[in-house]
Motif scaffolding. Structure first.
Motif, PDB file in Angstrom:
ATOM      1  N   TYR A   8       0.868  -1.182   0.000  1.00 24.64           N
ATOM      2  CA  TYR A   8       0.000   0.000   0.000  1.00 24.64           C
ATOM      3  C   TYR A   8       0.909   1.238   0.000  1.00 24.64           C
ATOM      4  N   ILE A   9       0.983   1.891  -1.158  1.00 25.93           N
ATOM      5  CA  ILE A   9       1.931   3.003  -1.315  1.00 25.93           C
ATOM      6  C   ILE A   9       1.240   4.162  -2.030  1.00 25.93           C
ATOM      7  N   ASP A  10       1.428   5.359  -1.512  1.00 23.56           N
ATOM      8  CA  ASP A  10       0.932   6.575  -2.173  1.00 23.56           C
ATOM      9  C   ASP A  10      -0.586   6.538  -2.400  1.00 23.56           C
ATOM     10  N   GLY A  11      -1.301   5.983  -1.448  1.00 22.76           N
ATOM     11  CA  GLY A  11      -2.764   5.996  -1.509  1.00 22.76           C
ATOM     12  C   GLY A  11      -3.380   4.892  -2.351  1.00 22.76           C
ATOM     13  N   ALA A  12      -2.588   3.905  -2.779  1.00 23.73           N
ATOM     14  CA  ALA A  12      -3.152   2.838  -3.621  1.00 23.73           C
ATOM     15  C   ALA A  12      -2.451   1.504  -3.342  1.00 23.73           C
ATOM     16  N   PHE A  13      -3.193   0.423  -3.602  1.00 25.92           N
ATOM     17  CA  PHE A  13      -2.563  -0.905  -3.538  1.00 25.92           C
ATOM     18  C   PHE A  13      -1.892  -1.159  -4.877  1.00 25.92           C
ATOM     19  N   ILE A 195       0.131   7.494   4.493  1.00 28.71           N
ATOM     20  CA  ILE A 195       0.242   6.158   5.095  1.00 28.71           C
ATOM     21  C   ILE A 195       0.718   5.190   4.001  1.00 28.71           C
ATOM     22  N   ASN A 196       1.775   4.450   4.285  1.00 31.83           N
ATOM     23  CA  ASN A 196       2.315   3.464   3.326  1.00 31.83           C
ATOM     24  C   ASN A 196       2.661   2.202   4.107  1.00 31.83           C
ATOM     25  N   VAL A 197       2.404   1.045   3.495  1.00 28.93           N
ATOM     26  CA  VAL A 197       2.663  -0.216   4.201  1.00 28.93           C
ATOM     27  C   VAL A 197       3.344  -1.203   3.262  1.00 28.93           C
ATOM     28  N   VAL A 198       4.487  -1.724   3.663  1.00 35.92           N
ATOM     29  CA  VAL A 198       5.135  -2.780   2.878  1.00 35.92           C
ATOM     30  C   VAL A 198       5.430  -3.973   3.792  1.00 35.92           C
ATOM     31  N   THR A 199       5.363  -5.167   3.205  1.00 32.21           N
ATOM     32  CA  THR A 199       5.645  -6.394   3.951  1.00 32.21           C
ATOM     33  C   THR A 199       6.801  -7.109   3.266  1.00 32.21           C
ATOM     34  N   GLY A 200       7.883  -7.267   3.984  1.00 35.59           N
ATOM     35  CA  GLY A 200       9.041  -7.937   3.390  1.00 35.59           C
ATOM     36  C   GLY A 200       9.997  -8.380   4.472  1.00 35.59           C
ATOM     37  N   LEU A 201      11.108  -8.957   4.054  1.00 36.30           N
ATOM     38  CA  LEU A 201      12.092  -9.446   5.018  1.00 36.30           C
ATOM     39  C   LEU A 201      12.814  -8.272   5.678  1.00 36.30           C
ATOM     40  N   GLY A 202      13.160  -8.451   6.951  1.00 32.44           N
ATOM     41  CA  GLY A 202      13.922  -7.415   7.646  1.00 32.44           C
ATOM     42  C   GLY A 202      15.255  -7.161   6.961  1.00 32.44           C
ATOM     43  N   SER A 203      15.873  -8.242   6.505  1.00 35.66           N
ATOM     44  CA  SER A 203      17.213  -8.118   5.917  1.00 35.66           C
ATOM     45  C   SER A 203      17.178  -7.478   4.527  1.00 35.66           C
ATOM     46  N   VAL A 204      16.017  -7.366   3.911  1.00 37.26           N
ATOM     47  CA  VAL A 204      15.926  -6.769   2.566  1.00 37.26           C
ATOM     48  C   VAL A 204      15.149  -5.442   2.652  1.00 37.26           C
ATOM     49  N   ALA A 205      13.825  -5.545   2.742  1.00 37.18           N
ATOM     50  CA  ALA A 205      13.014  -4.311   2.799  1.00 37.18           C
ATOM     51  C   ALA A 205      13.343  -3.511   4.060  1.00 37.18           C
ATOM     52  N   GLY A 206      13.495  -4.198   5.179  1.00 38.06           N
ATOM     53  CA  GLY A 206      13.763  -3.507   6.445  1.00 38.06           C
ATOM     54  C   GLY A 206      15.048  -2.703   6.379  1.00 38.06           C
ATOM     55  N   GLU A 207      16.108  -3.331   5.903  1.00 35.76           N
ATOM     56  CA  GLU A 207      17.404  -2.622   5.854  1.00 35.76           C
ATOM     57  C   GLU A 207      17.376  -1.484   4.851  1.00 35.76           C
ATOM     58  N   ALA A 208      16.687  -1.684   3.720  1.00 34.26           N
ATOM     59  CA  ALA A 208      16.615  -0.602   2.724  1.00 34.26           C
ATOM     60  C   ALA A 208      15.858   0.593   3.309  1.00 34.26           C
ATOM     61  N   LEU A 209      14.840   0.322   4.086  1.00 34.11           N
ATOM     62  CA  LEU A 209      14.052   1.419   4.676  1.00 34.11           C
ATOM     63  C   LEU A 209      14.860   2.177   5.723  1.00 34.11           C
ATOM     64  N   THR A 210      15.519   1.434   6.605  1.00 38.01           N
ATOM     65  CA  THR A 210      16.258   2.123   7.675  1.00 38.01           C
ATOM     66  C   THR A 210      17.406   2.944   7.098  1.00 38.01           C
ATOM     67  N   ALA A 211      17.941   2.492   5.956  1.00 37.27           N
ATOM     68  CA  ALA A 211      19.103   3.186   5.368  1.00 37.27           C
ATOM     69  C   ALA A 211      18.687   4.382   4.510  1.00 37.27           C
ATOM     70  N   HIS A 212      17.401   4.572   4.270  1.00 34.73           N
ATOM     71  CA  HIS A 212      16.986   5.666   3.377  1.00 34.73           C
ATOM     72  C   HIS A 212      17.199   7.024   4.067  1.00 34.73           C
ATOM     73  N   PRO A 213      17.873   7.947   3.392  1.00 36.19           N
ATOM     74  CA  PRO A 213      18.195   9.217   4.069  1.00 36.19           C
ATOM     75  C   PRO A 213      16.974  10.074   4.403  1.00 36.19           C
ATOM     76  N   ASP A 214      15.848   9.849   3.753  1.00 39.42           N
ATOM     77  CA  ASP A 214      14.657  10.658   4.063  1.00 39.42           C
ATOM     78  C   ASP A 214      13.943  10.201   5.337  1.00 39.42           C
TER      79      ASP A 214
END
Ligand code: NAD
Length: 473
Positions: A8-13, A195-214
């Motif tokens: 669920y990203i940018d108001g749409a599935f 509001i945005n929701v993603v479901t993925g592995l911590g080691s992939v989606a999780g790490e990419a999210l935490t590392a995003h500078p924004d």
């Protein structure tokens, strides 16, 4: 067979860009009943960018707009409460009454934030200085599988009230609950990207999210080792990090307690959510002279445990969430026996009549000392320890002799004595004679149970940066 392949990203599935798939297994039957397509680093990037675009609008939205959205979110989750409850039962075998209560927490969290926001002081005057609370930026909320609606809603309510758009990284073990909740969030009609929701592995989606500078704010609920890794990873960007981590809560049975009642309460506190609760009271501290009588009371109280079909309202204990967790808990049962603990109830082997599913026998060990592995490490299953203490001072020493400090419980008749003990326990919450939950009070851990507080005003303040503007009056 269900297929979970949307974010669920940018108001749409939208279909996730990731290609890796994971089997979803029913913990009660061990049969595969769905597939999850895991969000990848690109999905993560798109979600953060959508939230970044929404920041200017949402951080300057009016108090009224935010209150309206929070109330709409509460209405939307209430409207689907039966479906939300069913998903909790199917996905991790949460007993129906507990699952219904947990689904209800989401509406409560949104409504509480709406109420608090009505007169929240975003600006206050200190002499010739104005102190302003400013939205911290894009908030990343990383949550576990064991209390999905509550973890997502309590963080989101605080962030939205503060003016922060949110990206949720949901657990790979709860895609069904996450998808349903996302449908509710969508129905509430937040502006795109808020509001945005993603479901993925911590080691992939999780790490990419935490590392995003924004991402300026991270609020994480999960295990202590992962929380530490996230904190370490935040150092170069100095993101604001709140950590809600594991626990090993003591349940102190005072020597004036009614032992029959205390045993029943200790089991309820320890086995809630199939023993998979960060706040579970897993170390039961009993005055040495009463251990035998208390053990007998535990045997009697345990006859009230009904294990099995989570849809049956009589059921009090369901299965563990997945095979990994099941094997982990069996490992701790073995370890307890090797270390010399003696089961008062339960032990190794399958529960009677349950030949399939990740069910373990609800176990309470006696003959435990606080230095044993089963008394020090978070097991996250229905395995409790009875530990003997000499006097009140000794009970407090043992209660505090743990790396954790999330919760504690005291059971007894003399309330003044219980409150005096509560003052000396190092834990974010202490409950006297029950499992009280006050959503307006701060929640969080001492020591390795976390950093920061959420719920109530703390949940809003946690998503603000404070700025002092001096002069000009
Ligand atoms: P976990 O730490 O394995 O996972 C939690 C979340 O972090 C999941 O979404 C996971 O995908 C993600 N994650 C994993 N590695 C990551 C990484 N490197 N970078 C970014 N994200 C990553 O925990 P779990 O097994 O899902 O949940 C159980 C744990 O959560 C227990 O320790 C429990 O005590 C704790 N918990 C704490 C609270 C609280 O409020 N203190 C509440 C519920 C659960």
């Amino acid at each position: 067979m269900r297929r979970f392949d949307q974010a669920y990203i940018d108001g749409a599935f939208r279909p996730v860009l990731g290609r890796e798939e994971m089997a979803i297994v029913d913990p009660a039957s061990e049969e595969e009943n769905g597939r999850l397509v895991l969000a990848n680093a690109e999905d993560a990037r798109i979600a953060v960018e959508a939230a970044s675009r929404a920041f200017a609008g949402w951080s300057t939205s009016s108090r009224g707009e935010r209150i309206d959205l929070l109330n709409a979110l509460a209405d939307a989750v209430e409207a689907r409460s039966d479906a939300l409850t069913e998903a909790t039962i199917a996905e991790y075998g949460g007993p129906v009454e507990q699952a219904r209560w947990r689904a209800g927490l989401a509406a409560t969290n949104f409504r509480v934030a709406a109420r608090l926001l009505a007169d929240f002081p975003f600006s206050r005057r200190i002499n010739d200085t104005e102190v302003v609370g400013q939205a911290a930026g894009v908030a990343l909320h990383i949550v576990p599988w064991n209390s999905v609606y509550n973890a997502i809603s309590v963080k989101m309510a605080g962030a939205l009230a503060a003016g922060c758009p949110v990206v949720v990284k949901a657990s790979e073990f709860s895609p069904w609950q996450t998808e349903l909740l996302s449908e509710c969030l969508h129905a509430a009609g937040a502006p795109a990207g808020v509001i945005n929701v993603v479901t993925g592995l911590g080691s992939v989606a999780g790490e990419a999210l935490t590392a995003h500078p924004d991402v300026r704010k991270i609020s994480f609920t999960g295990s202590t080792p992962v929380g530490k890794a996230i904190l370490r990873g935040s150092v170069d960007r100095l993101q604001r990090v709140t950590l809600e981590l594991g626990g090993k809560a003591p349940t102190i049975v005072l020597d004036d307690a009614d032992l029959a009642q205390a045993a029943a309460q200790a089991l309820a506190i320890g086995f809630a959510n199939n023993g998979q609760a960060c706040i579970a009271g897993t170390r039961i501290l009993v005055q040495r002279g009463q251990v035998e009588a208390f053990s007998e009371a535990i045997r009697k109280a345990a006859s009230g445990i009904v294990q099995g079909d989570a849809r049956d309202p009589r059921t009090t204990l369901g299965p563990l969430v997945n095979r990994r967790q099941y094997e982990r808990v069996l490992g701790y049962l073995r370890k307890g026996l090797e270390e010399g603990a003696r089961p008062i109830i339960g032990g190794e082997g399958r529960p009677e009549g349950l030949e399939r599913g990740y069910f373990v026998r609800p176990t309470v060990f006696a003959n435990v000392t606080n230095d044993m592995t089963i008394a020090q490490e978070e097991i996250f299953g229905p395995v409790l320890c009875v530990i003997a203490y000499e006097d009140d001072a000794d009970a407090i020493r043992i209660a505090n002799d743990t790396p954790y400090g999330l919760h504690a419980y005291i059971l007894g008749k003399d309330i003044r004595r219980a409150r005096d003990m509560a003052a000396r326990i190092d834990a974010g919450r202490v409950a006297i004679n029950g499992l009280s939950h006050e959503p307006l009070a701060p929640f969080g851990g001492f020591k390795q149970s976390g950093i920061g507080r959420e719920y109530g005003l703390s949940g809003i303040e946690d998503h603000l940066e404070f700025k002092a503007i001096g002069g000009g009056f």
